[in-house]
Design an enzyme around this catalytic site. Structure first.
Site, PDB file in Angstrom:
ATOM      1  N   SER A 106     -22.433  50.863 -24.321  1.00  0.00           N
ATOM      2  CA  SER A 106     -21.906  51.933 -25.040  1.00  0.00           C
ATOM      3  C   SER A 106     -21.152  51.471 -26.284  1.00  0.00           C
ATOM      4  CB  SER A 106     -21.061  52.835 -24.057  1.00  0.00           C
ATOM      5  OG  SER A 106     -20.991  54.128 -24.697  1.00  0.00           O
ATOM      6  N   HIS A 147     -25.777  57.094 -17.817  1.00  0.00           N
ATOM      7  CA  HIS A 147     -25.297  56.105 -18.935  1.00  0.00           C
ATOM      8  C   HIS A 147     -24.187  55.144 -18.251  1.00  0.00           C
ATOM      9  CE1 HIS A 147     -23.766  54.812 -23.049  1.00  0.00           C
ATOM     10  NE2 HIS A 147     -22.524  55.260 -22.498  1.00  0.00           N
ATOM     11  N   GLU A 172     -29.444  59.141 -20.436  1.00  0.00           N
ATOM     12  CA  GLU A 172     -28.277  58.704 -20.991  1.00  0.00           C
ATOM     13  C   GLU A 172     -27.005  59.860 -21.264  1.00  0.00           C
ATOM     14  OE1 GLU A 172     -27.239  55.796 -21.606  1.00  0.00           O
ATOM     15  OE2 GLU A 172     -28.880  54.563 -22.167  1.00  0.00           O
TER      16      GLU A 172
END
Length: 620
Positions: A216, A468, A346
């Site tokens: 991320s 995610h 995600e």
């Protein structure tokens, strides 16, 4: 002097258990021998200082290297976490609290951790992996349980390093002056990288095999290091997981960063300042004097839309010389070996926070259907898309057309998946693809993965899918922590593949190639601009063997975001307001008046057909 004497009196047993290491500047330290969750020995060093505490007049400044010390440093205690907000939205639910800092919050937080397999042997020269945590540049810490480096270290015989860096306003306030130059968090990371490059040989690390990996915002950080000339000498390979320098939330221009400082100044009641002629000296003075908690409590004041994090890296003309897209287009980045990828679902994690009307907390864990019609879906989409898309009917219509489900009947899960894919492609997957494609086109070796397995130990509801960040559990070997978790044998095999691929990449630059020259059973092909082959990371029963090789992923959708939509927006901007007014009137005429006329005409035709049919029947 008495303190020094007492120190050596009461600590000889600890020092003999793990020999002192003297850093290259002479500073002594010691760690501790521990066992991994699989019962294998390693040496762990926690909380090694690599910078002077960024407190007092060092707040908002670039980090200063830690001065040498004389007394042996006890590196057996987890370090402070940098000042940040915590997630309380779902109360004490583990799925959200697992990402909250688990050590004391402090501005004095620039420390790193080192994990060494077995005992320290300076002659081993093992590959080194430096972990960069994510958290939107506003949260994160190196000490989270999910980042525990023991299993990965001992199972793959690598040295793992994890550093802290400043986040939010403390790490990314930009004021165009040395007292607040912006990118302080990136300079923190770079200083830690320099420390590793200088000292890791003393722990048995190979300074010619240093790999950055992150997820991320951590992945965006890694790719930003690929763009920065400052970072290039201090690492050799890169792994980016669900994030890139080209992600729309990753980097902002200077004027936006400066405007955010003014907005925060007003929110903190320091004064009432105009955006037109701000006094940056007054703003900086307010922020330097402010209590850290006051800054933290107001840090989100400048945010206006979904996916917009308040304090992020900036094109400052120093660490970053140009925007990421320009660097990728012109090849102004480090060409090396890159491993990149993303997860299937995600954005669902973020949608649940952003749309409380659609996903009420009270029903979150008891319901599984939230978006049941097109009207609700469009309302959610409008709450999530950036303003530059929403301000024009043409661009909004293009996005809706690209993602609206077409196969009937449309279920609530179909609507949810369409929303997730729209935002997931825009914020994560397509930017990772863009980075991978640019790296390949400019001569770098690239390997791409797509994570599609929903873990049996996932605590979030099943309808949320493959979230995610949840490949991290497999990369750090969590399925092998059988005293705490109950993963399946297939999931342990998947975790083993993750660890082996990641470690092989760090050791050899190729996830397929083991350090001894042999190769893994399943061959992961290189990514290229034509076939775009990727490895589907999932359990064996879902995609056995070479069936795991796919193409793309999300190729068509990413072409929409990265080519078609920008061209459409440019074309719309060129024609000017009179055309847009005319076009909107034309759209209304076509969609309302013409539709209404067509409806009545169709009704008339049906009536005539009915009369004719009725007449024939009656006359027969």
């Amino acid at each position: 002097m008495r303190y020094s004497l007492l120190f050596f009196i009461f600590l000889p047993c600890v020092i003999t258990a793990v020999d002192l290491i003297h850093l290259h500047d002479g500073s002594p330290l010691f760690g501790e021998e521990v066992l991994s969750q699989t019962g294998k020995p390693l040496t762990r060093f926690l909380g090694i200082p690599f910078a002077e505490p960024p407190i007092g007049n060092l707040r908002f400044r670039k980090p200063k290297p830690k001065q040498p010390w004389r007394i042996p440093f006890n590196a057996t205690t987890p370090p402070n976490s940098c000042i940040q907000s915590e997630d309380t939205y779902f109360g004490d639910f583990y799925g959200s609290t697992m990402w909250n800092p688990n050590t004391k919050l402090s501005e004095d937080c620039l420390y790193l951790n080192v994990y060494v397999p077995g005992k320290v042997d300076p002659n081993k020269k093992l590959a080194v992996m430096i972990w960069v945590y994510g958290g939107g540049f506003w949260s994160g810490t190196s000490t989270l349980d999910v980042y525990d480096g023991r299993i990965l270290t001992v199972e793959e015989n690598v040295i793992l390093v994890a550093m802290n860096y400043r986040v939010s306003i403390f790490g990314f306030l930009y004021m165009n002056r040395s007292e607040a130059p912006g990118n302080m968090g990136m300079w923190d990371q770079l200083l830690a990288m320099k420390w590793v490059h200088k000292n890791i040989d003393l722990f048995g690390g190979d300074t010619s095999r240093i790999t950055l990996f992150g997820e991320s915002a951590g992945a965006a950080s890694v790719s930003i290091h690929m763009l920065s000339q400052k970072s290039a000498p201090y690492f050799h390979r890169a792994i980016i997981q669900s994030g890139s320098a080209t992600s729309p939330w990753a980097i902002e221009p200077r004027d936006v960063a400066l405007a955010r400082a003014v907005i925060l100044y007003n929110a903190m009641k320091c004064g009432n300042m105009s955006l037109i002629s701000p006094d940056y000296d007054r703003i900086l003075d307010c922020f330097q004097r402010a209590d850290a908690d006051a800054l933290r409590e107001n840090e989100w004041a400048p945010v206006r839309e979904f996916g917009d994090f308040p304090w992020v890296p900036v094109v400052d003309g120093d660490f970053l010389l140009e925007n990421a897209q320009t660097s990728l287009k012109q090849g102004n980045f480090k060409k090396t070996q890159l491993l990149a990828g993303s997860n299937r679902d995600e954005s669902i994690y973020f949608l649940t926070y952003q749309l409380p009307d659609i996903f009420p907390v009270a029903d979150f864990f008891s319901k599984s259907e939230f978006i049941k019609d097109r009207q609700t879906w469009i309302k959610g989409v409008k709450d999530l898309l950036p303003r530059q898309i929403l301000k024009c009917q043409l661009t909004l219509a293009a996005v809706l057309h690209e993602y609206e489900p077409q196969d009937l009947p449309i279920s609530a899960q179909n609507w949810l998946n369409a929303m997730d894919k729209m935002l997931g492609d825009y914020h994560f997957t397509c930017s990772v693809n863009e980075m991978a494609l640019a790296h390949t086109k400019h001569g770098g070796d690239t390997f791409y993965y797509y994570f599609t397995h929903r873990a049996t130990q996932q605590t979030w509801p099943e309808w949320m899918g493959v979230l995610h960040g949840y490949e991290i559990n497999f990369i750090f070997g969590e399925p092998f922590n059988q005293k705490r978790f109950n993963y399946t044998d297939e999931e342990r095999e998947l975790s083993n593949r993750f660890m082996r691929y990641w470690a092989n990449f760090a050791k050899t630059g190729d996830p397929n190639k083991n350090e001894d020259g042999s190769f893994t059973q399943d061959i992961w092909p290189k990514y290229n601009s034509v076939s775009m082959e990727y490895m589907n990371m999932t359990v064996e029963s879902s995609y056995p063997g070479q069936n795991r090789i796919g193409h793309g992923p999300r190729r068509k959708e990413c072409a929409f975001w990265k080519a078609y939509l920008p061209n459409l927006m440019a074309a719309v901007a060129d024609v000017g307001d009179p055309y847009l007014v005319w076009k909107q009137q034309m759209d209304k005429w076509q969609n309302e008046y013409i539709t209404d006329w067509q409806y009545h005409f169709e009704q008339y035709k049906r009536y005539q057909t009915y009369r004719q049919s009725d007449s024939e029947t009656c006359g027969g």
